[in-house]
Write a protein that holds these residues in place. Structure first.
Motif, PDB file in Angstrom:
ATOM      1  N   HIS A   1       0.844  -1.200   0.000  1.00 55.33           N
ATOM      2  CA  HIS A   1       0.000   0.000   0.000  1.00 55.33           C
ATOM      3  C   HIS A   1       0.879   1.248   0.000  1.00 55.33           C
ATOM      4  O   HIS A   1       1.864   1.315   0.739  1.00 55.33           O
ATOM      5  N   ALA A   2       0.485   2.218  -0.794  1.00 51.79           N
ATOM      6  CA  ALA A   2       1.199   3.498  -0.812  1.00 51.79           C
ATOM      7  C   ALA A   2       0.896   4.260   0.483  1.00 51.79           C
ATOM      8  O   ALA A   2      -0.246   4.289   0.938  1.00 51.79           O
ATOM      9  N   VAL A   3       1.924   4.849   1.057  1.00 48.28           N
ATOM     10  CA  VAL A   3       1.784   5.650   2.277  1.00 48.28           C
ATOM     11  C   VAL A   3       2.541   6.956   2.065  1.00 48.28           C
ATOM     12  O   VAL A   3       3.680   6.949   1.581  1.00 48.28           O
ATOM     13  N   ASP A   4       1.923   8.056   2.439  1.00 45.89           N
ATOM     14  CA  ASP A   4       2.549   9.375   2.315  1.00 45.89           C
ATOM     15  C   ASP A   4       3.490   9.589   3.509  1.00 45.89           C
ATOM     16  O   ASP A   4       3.087  10.105   4.554  1.00 45.89           O
ATOM     17  N   VAL A   5       4.724   9.181   3.335  1.00 42.29           N
ATOM     18  CA  VAL A   5       5.713   9.234   4.411  1.00 42.29           C
ATOM     19  C   VAL A   5       6.048  10.684   4.772  1.00 42.29           C
ATOM     20  O   VAL A   5       6.233  11.001   5.955  1.00 42.29           O
ATOM     21  N   ASP A   6       6.109  11.572   3.801  1.00 37.17           N
ATOM     22  CA  ASP A   6       6.395  12.987   4.089  1.00 37.17           C
ATOM     23  C   ASP A   6       5.314  13.595   4.982  1.00 37.17           C
ATOM     24  O   ASP A   6       5.608  14.321   5.931  1.00 37.17           O
ATOM     25  N   ARG A   7       4.073  13.283   4.691  1.00 34.61           N
ATOM     26  CA  ARG A   7       2.948  13.775   5.510  1.00 34.61           C
ATOM     27  C   ARG A   7       3.053  13.238   6.942  1.00 34.61           C
ATOM     28  O   ARG A   7       2.817  13.954   7.902  1.00 34.61           O
ATOM     29  N   LEU A   8       3.408  11.958   7.063  1.00 35.16           N
ATOM     30  CA  LEU A   8       3.575  11.357   8.394  1.00 35.16           C
ATOM     31  C   LEU A   8       4.697  12.025   9.171  1.00 35.16           C
ATOM     32  O   LEU A   8       4.573  12.262  10.380  1.00 35.16           O
TER      33      LEU A   8
ATOM     34  N   ALA B   1      -9.492   6.138   4.437  1.00 39.71           N
ATOM     35  CA  ALA B   1      -8.159   6.324   3.861  1.00 39.71           C
ATOM     36  C   ALA B   1      -7.089   5.747   4.792  1.00 39.71           C
ATOM     37  O   ALA B   1      -7.067   6.045   5.989  1.00 39.71           O
ATOM     38  N   ILE B   2      -6.216   4.951   4.217  1.00 37.13           N
ATOM     39  CA  ILE B   2      -5.147   4.319   4.994  1.00 37.13           C
ATOM     40  C   ILE B   2      -4.271   5.380   5.663  1.00 37.13           C
ATOM     41  O   ILE B   2      -3.950   5.266   6.851  1.00 37.13           O
ATOM     42  N   ASP B   3      -3.883   6.422   4.928  1.00 39.07           N
ATOM     43  CA  ASP B   3      -3.035   7.480   5.496  1.00 39.07           C
ATOM     44  C   ASP B   3      -3.694   8.150   6.701  1.00 39.07           C
ATOM     45  O   ASP B   3      -3.025   8.439   7.695  1.00 39.07           O
ATOM     46  N   ASP B   4      -5.004   8.398   6.622  1.00 36.52           N
ATOM     47  CA  ASP B   4      -5.706   9.033   7.746  1.00 36.52           C
ATOM     48  C   ASP B   4      -5.676   8.137   8.978  1.00 36.52           C
ATOM     49  O   ASP B   4      -5.478   8.602  10.098  1.00 36.52           O
ATOM     50  N   ARG B   5      -5.877   6.857   8.767  1.00 35.18           N
ATOM     51  CA  ARG B   5      -5.849   5.914   9.886  1.00 35.18           C
ATOM     52  C   ARG B   5      -4.449   5.830  10.506  1.00 35.18           C
ATOM     53  O   ARG B   5      -4.303   5.793  11.720  1.00 35.18           O
ATOM     54  N   ILE B   6      -3.428   5.795   9.657  1.00 41.86           N
ATOM     55  CA  ILE B   6      -2.066   5.724  10.178  1.00 41.86           C
ATOM     56  C   ILE B   6      -1.743   6.989  10.974  1.00 41.86           C
ATOM     57  O   ILE B   6      -1.108   6.920  12.025  1.00 41.86           O
ATOM     58  N   GLN B   7      -2.198   8.137  10.516  1.00 41.20           N
ATOM     59  CA  GLN B   7      -1.962   9.367  11.264  1.00 41.20           C
ATOM     60  C   GLN B   7      -2.580   9.295  12.657  1.00 41.20           C
ATOM     61  O   GLN B   7      -1.946   9.678  13.647  1.00 41.20           O
ATOM     62  N   LEU B   8      -3.806   8.806  12.746  1.00 40.88           N
ATOM     63  CA  LEU B   8      -4.441   8.670  14.059  1.00 40.88           C
ATOM     64  C   LEU B   8      -3.683   7.663  14.925  1.00 40.88           C
ATOM     65  O   LEU B   8      -3.518   7.868  16.133  1.00 40.88           O
TER      66      LEU B   8
END
Length: 167
Positions: free
Chosen positions: A29-36, A143-150
């Motif tokens: 899965h693509a993850v926005d590492v910069d955003r994280l 969204a996977i990125d939103d969940r990872i952020q939380l």
């Protein structure tokens, strides 16, 4: 005599920017590492922990299951595991209790996320998850990125030694 050391330690943390090391070894899965990284730096600054180092490993179910079994005795995967460096401190006290003049002490710890686990939960978003906690807070996030952020927010709380009973 501790006042000058404390003042020096606080000054040291004010001038040092901690390292946020994000390692993404999963490829499903693509993850926005910069955003994280930006989110993590913002959270650390907000928590007066901007001088501290943090590790975040985005990995597979198999890796998280192995770590969960090894360190918690639970033989299944999960969304996030947190490994605080200063687990002897009272919750939330790392910014004031750690000797900031010793860079080796300026480590909050590491978080490990199973991206595949997060993706499965995101695909089921909208199903009711009764009860408190981060799973309930994420029930609407697709969204996977939103969940990872939380989960990073949740994991940082654990790195500061807050547990589910204290939050």
């Amino acid at each position: 005599k501790s006042a000058p050391l404390r003042r020096a330690a606080l000054f040291a943390t004010a001038t040092r920017e901690g390292t946020v090391l994000i390692r993404n070894t999963q490829r499903s899965h693509a993850v926005d590492v910069d955003r994280l990284e930006k989110l993590t730096r913002h959270l650390l600054a907000t928590l007066n922990c901007g001088a501290f180092d943090v590790g975040l490993w985005l990995t597979t179910d198999a890796t998280v299951r192995k770590l969960n079994t090894q360190f918690r005795g639970v033989r299944r995967s999960t969304d996030i595991l947190s490994f605080p460096f200063h687990d002897e401190l009272s919750p939330g006290t790392a910014p004031t209790e750690v000797d900031a003049s010793d860079e080796d002490e300026l480590n909050l710890g590491d978080m490990v996320v199973s991206v595949a686990y997060v993706a499965r939960k995101a695909a089921k978003a909208g199903s009711r998850n009764e009860g408190p906690g981060v799973a309930h807070a994420m029930e609407h996030l697709t969204a996977i990125d939103d969940r990872i952020q939380l989960l990073v927010i949740h994991g940082l709380c654990h790195l500061l030694n807050y547990d589910h009973g204290l939050c």
